[in-house]
Design a protein around this motif. Structure first.
Motif, mmCIF file in Angstrom:
data_model
loop_
_atom_site.group_PDB
_atom_site.id
_atom_site.type_symbol
_atom_site.label_atom_id
_atom_site.label_comp_id
_atom_site.label_asym_id
_atom_site.label_seq_id
_atom_site.Cartn_x
_atom_site.Cartn_y
_atom_site.Cartn_z
ATOM 1 N N GLY A 54 0.815 -1.215 0.000
ATOM 2 C CA GLY A 54 0.000 0.000 0.000
ATOM 3 C C GLY A 54 0.847 1.261 0.000
ATOM 4 N N LEU A 55 1.946 1.240 0.748
ATOM 5 C CA LEU A 55 2.826 2.407 0.801
ATOM 6 C C LEU A 55 3.539 2.605 -0.532
ATOM 7 C CD1 LEU A 55 4.151 4.715 2.295
ATOM 8 C CD2 LEU A 55 5.804 3.099 3.248
ATOM 9 N N ALA A 56 3.985 1.501 -1.151
ATOM 10 C CA ALA A 56 4.632 1.603 -2.465
ATOM 11 C C ALA A 56 3.660 2.198 -3.479
ATOM 12 C CB ALA A 56 5.099 0.222 -2.916
ATOM 13 N N ARG A 57 2.425 1.758 -3.411
ATOM 14 C CA ARG A 57 1.404 2.264 -4.337
ATOM 15 C C ARG A 57 1.127 3.749 -4.089
ATOM 16 N NH1 ARG A 57 -1.793 -1.386 -3.244
ATOM 17 N NH2 ARG A 57 -3.150 -0.343 -1.729
ATOM 18 N N LYS A 58 1.055 4.145 -2.807
ATOM 19 C CA LYS A 58 0.784 5.551 -2.503
ATOM 20 C C LYS A 58 1.936 6.435 -2.958
ATOM 21 C CE LYS A 58 -0.761 8.713 1.055
ATOM 22 N NZ LYS A 58 -1.288 8.903 2.408
ATOM 23 N N TYR A 59 3.160 6.013 -2.698
ATOM 24 C CA TYR A 59 4.334 6.787 -3.108
ATOM 25 C C TYR A 59 4.368 6.932 -4.635
ATOM 26 C CZ TYR A 59 9.277 7.945 -3.839
ATOM 27 O OH TYR A 59 10.445 8.541 -4.242
ATOM 28 N N PHE A 60 4.128 5.839 -5.320
ATOM 29 C CA PHE A 60 4.084 5.851 -6.785
ATOM 30 C C PHE A 60 3.058 6.878 -7.276
ATOM 31 C CE2 PHE A 60 2.020 4.472 -10.682
ATOM 32 C CZ PHE A 60 3.082 4.205 -11.535
ATOM 33 N N THR A 61 1.865 6.862 -6.651
ATOM 34 C CA THR A 61 0.787 7.773 -7.053
ATOM 35 C C THR A 61 1.142 9.228 -6.780
ATOM 36 O OG1 THR A 61 -0.847 6.045 -6.598
ATOM 37 C CG2 THR A 61 -1.663 8.293 -6.749
ATOM 38 N N LEU A 62 1.717 9.492 -5.602
ATOM 39 C CA LEU A 62 2.089 10.869 -5.250
ATOM 40 C C LEU A 62 3.144 11.424 -6.202
ATOM 41 C CD1 LEU A 62 2.259 10.656 -1.334
ATOM 42 C CD2 LEU A 62 0.456 11.696 -2.725
ATOM 43 N N ILE A 63 4.135 10.602 -6.537
ATOM 44 C CA ILE A 63 5.195 11.049 -7.457
ATOM 45 C C ILE A 63 4.620 11.318 -8.838
ATOM 46 C CG2 ILE A 63 7.295 10.325 -8.672
ATOM 47 C CD1 ILE A 63 7.850 11.110 -5.800
ATOM 48 N N LYS A 64 3.784 10.395 -9.301
ATOM 49 C CA LYS A 64 3.188 10.548 -10.635
ATOM 50 C C LYS A 64 2.285 11.768 -10.699
ATOM 51 C CE LYS A 64 2.388 8.902 -14.814
ATOM 52 N NZ LYS A 64 3.453 8.786 -15.828
ATOM 53 N N LYS A 65 1.470 11.939 -9.659
ATOM 54 C CA LYS A 65 0.514 13.041 -9.625
ATOM 55 C C LYS A 65 1.201 14.399 -9.517
ATOM 56 C CE LYS A 65 -3.346 14.736 -6.783
ATOM 57 N NZ LYS A 65 -4.190 14.445 -5.582
ATOM 58 N N THR A 66 2.280 14.456 -8.763
ATOM 59 C CA THR A 66 2.938 15.738 -8.480
ATOM 60 C C THR A 66 3.966 16.128 -9.538
ATOM 61 O OG1 THR A 66 2.696 15.207 -6.130
ATOM 62 C CG2 THR A 66 4.128 17.052 -6.689
ATOM 63 N N PHE A 67 4.726 15.134 -10.016
ATOM 64 C CA PHE A 67 5.831 15.448 -10.922
ATOM 65 C C PHE A 67 5.657 14.861 -12.333
ATOM 66 C CE2 PHE A 67 7.536 15.265 -6.592
ATOM 67 C CZ PHE A 67 8.090 16.525 -6.478
ATOM 68 N N ASN A 68 4.691 13.960 -12.498
ATOM 69 C CA ASN A 68 4.486 13.275 -13.780
ATOM 70 C C ASN A 68 5.778 12.610 -14.252
ATOM 71 O OD1 ASN A 68 2.934 12.378 -15.933
ATOM 72 N ND2 ASN A 68 3.463 14.151 -17.216
ATOM 73 N N ILE A 69 6.450 11.931 -13.297
ATOM 74 C CA ILE A 69 7.720 11.257 -13.573
ATOM 75 C C ILE A 69 7.481 9.747 -13.625
ATOM 76 C CG2 ILE A 69 10.002 10.727 -12.611
ATOM 77 C CD1 ILE A 69 10.011 13.500 -11.378
ATOM 78 N N ASN A 70 8.114 9.103 -14.567
ATOM 79 C CA ASN A 70 8.013 7.640 -14.656
ATOM 80 C C ASN A 70 8.866 6.995 -13.570
ATOM 81 O OD1 ASN A 70 6.307 7.601 -16.926
ATOM 82 N ND2 ASN A 70 8.052 7.875 -18.309
ATOM 83 N N THR A 71 8.310 5.983 -12.942
ATOM 84 C CA THR A 71 9.044 5.244 -11.910
ATOM 85 C C THR A 71 9.069 3.765 -12.261
ATOM 86 O OG1 THR A 71 7.019 5.000 -10.614
ATOM 87 C CG2 THR A 71 8.449 6.853 -10.055
ATOM 88 N N ASP A 72 10.112 3.091 -11.799
ATOM 89 C CA ASP A 72 10.224 1.650 -11.990
ATOM 90 C C ASP A 72 9.800 0.957 -10.703
ATOM 91 O OD1 ASP A 72 11.288 1.980 -14.549
ATOM 92 O OD2 ASP A 72 13.315 2.248 -13.741
ATOM 93 N N VAL A 73 8.895 -0.003 -10.815
ATOM 94 C CA VAL A 73 8.417 -0.746 -9.652
ATOM 95 C C VAL A 73 8.887 -2.195 -9.779
ATOM 96 C CG1 VAL A 73 6.421 -1.477 -8.310
ATOM 97 C CG2 VAL A 73 6.395 0.742 -9.479
ATOM 98 N N VAL A 74 9.574 -2.678 -8.742
ATOM 99 C CA VAL A 74 10.091 -4.043 -8.737
ATOM 100 C C VAL A 74 9.593 -4.746 -7.475
ATOM 101 C CG1 VAL A 74 12.143 -5.496 -8.684
ATOM 102 C CG2 VAL A 74 12.145 -3.394 -10.035
ATOM 103 N N VAL A 75 9.084 -5.958 -7.656
ATOM 104 C CA VAL A 75 8.623 -6.769 -6.522
ATOM 105 C C VAL A 75 9.550 -7.969 -6.396
ATOM 106 C CG1 VAL A 75 6.716 -8.047 -5.504
ATOM 107 C CG2 VAL A 75 6.246 -6.077 -6.980
ATOM 108 N N SER A 76 10.106 -8.170 -5.206
ATOM 109 C CA SER A 76 11.028 -9.283 -4.977
ATOM 110 C C SER A 76 10.750 -9.903 -3.615
ATOM 111 C CB SER A 76 12.480 -8.807 -5.059
ATOM 112 O OG SER A 76 12.722 -7.797 -4.099
ATOM 113 N N ASN A 77 11.388 -11.020 -3.338
ATOM 114 C CA ASN A 77 11.256 -11.658 -2.029
ATOM 115 C C ASN A 77 12.140 -10.947 -1.012
ATOM 116 O OD1 ASN A 77 9.455 -13.715 -2.828
ATOM 117 N ND2 ASN A 77 11.154 -14.883 -3.706
ATOM 118 N N SER A 78 11.600 -10.707 0.166
ATOM 119 C CA SER A 78 12.371 -10.045 1.207
ATOM 120 C C SER A 78 13.498 -10.943 1.697
ATOM 121 C CB SER A 78 11.460 -9.683 2.389
ATOM 122 O OG SER A 78 12.204 -9.187 3.467
#
Length: 320
Positions: A54-78
């Protein structure tokens, strides 16, 4: 789901509506779980790592909404916790990373600030921005105990300077946190239930606040009932113990010297107690003619106790 998870799930849905508060929340996320990397060509990248999707999703949304910058999202095992996922949100573009860092005042004159002091960060001038930062800090590195088990809210900081800065910011919001050290981490925490209630309100978690207050009220009622029951039980035990002691004294007097040798006042109380071993002092007083008050009955019973002690001492000397 834990109470802490419920609170965070509610806070994830809180979206600041003005730019300065959005920047404050982004600042908190970067400050607590962000990593800035510099390449050999002096190009900057910015990455946050979290086990909370949820936090990764919120951060992604805030960055996109505020700066319109592309971000890379990677999901891995902890690597730390089995069966846990690690979510990484990265801004690999140098210009984009610099734009974000400059907006949240962690980049000055194209130079990354080594000392990330919250005290001097102009993003946090307004009270509303401090609330947004506090919310982001809790989402990134905080937790709260189930109020059924206890009252404890904490945010883990990497350094003592970070902890002191966060403590000062929370004090500006009328909170009264303390700092402790746990292993290699510095923990800013609150244990007072009123303060935790205030904190939930500041972070804009009304549903969690209502649930917290309901549990707190129920716990208070249970504690009041338990206190009353314990008090009544103690009084009953005290009354029973006193009555048994009184019966023992009176029986001794009866066997050694006879109750008829007592004064009429003492004999009346002694007989009333023998005939009514479970009666209270008030009840005993009403059985005697003329009636006595509680203090009067208690006074005569003490005299009987003194006489019994004197008889015991006499028997001891005679047998000794």
């Amino acid at each position: 789901m834990t109470f802490s998870s419920e609170v965070k799930n509610e806070l994830i849905r809180v979206n600041p509506t003005v730019r300065h508060c959005i920047l404050a929340e982004i600042l908190a996320i970067v400050y607590f779980i962000g990593t800035v990397s510099t390449s050999k060509n002096n190009e900057i990248s910015l990455q946050i790592n979290t086990e909370y999707s949820g936090l990764a999703r919120k951060y992604f949304t805030l960055i996109k909404k505020t700066f319109n910058i592309n971000t890379d999202v990677v999901v891995s095992n902890s690597a730390l916790v089995r069966r846990k996922r690690l979510y990484s949100v990265s801004i690999m573009d140098d210009a984009g990373a610099r734009e974000v860092l400059k907006a949240i005042k962690l980049l000055k004159n194209q130079e990354l600030l080594d000392c990330l002091s919250l005290r001097s960060n102009t993003v946090l001038l307004n009270s509303c921005c401090k609330k947004a930062f506090f919310r982001g800090a809790f989402l990134s590195s905080g937790s709260i105990t189930d109020p059924e088990k206890g009252y404890h809210l904490e945010i883990v900081c990497s350094t003592i300077d970070d902890a002191l800065s966060l403590k000062e910011l929370m004090e500006d919001l009328s909170l009264k946190p303390k700092i402790t050290t746990r292993k290699k981490a510095n923990v800013v925490y609150i244990k007072d239930s009123d303060q935790i209630s205030l904190a939930l309100g500041l972070m804009e978690a009304p549903t969690s606040l209502m649930n917290f207050e309901n549990i707190r009220i129920l716990k208070g009622m249970r504690n009041d009932v338990n206190r009353k029951v314990n008090c009544e039980t103690a009084n009953i035990n005290k009354t029973v113990s006193a009555a048994l002691s009184q019966l023992e004294d009176i029986q001794l007097i009866k066997e050694i010297m006879g109750l008829e040798k007592l004064t009429s006042n003492l004999e009346a109380v002694a007989n009333a107690r023998l005939e009514n071993p479970d009666a209270s002092l008030v009840e005993l007083g009403k059985m005697i003619s003329p009636q006595l008050g509680k203090s009067g009955v208690n006074h005569r019973l003490r005299k009987l106790s003194i006489i019994a002690d004197q008889l015991r001492e006499k028997v001891r000397r005679e047998n000794g």
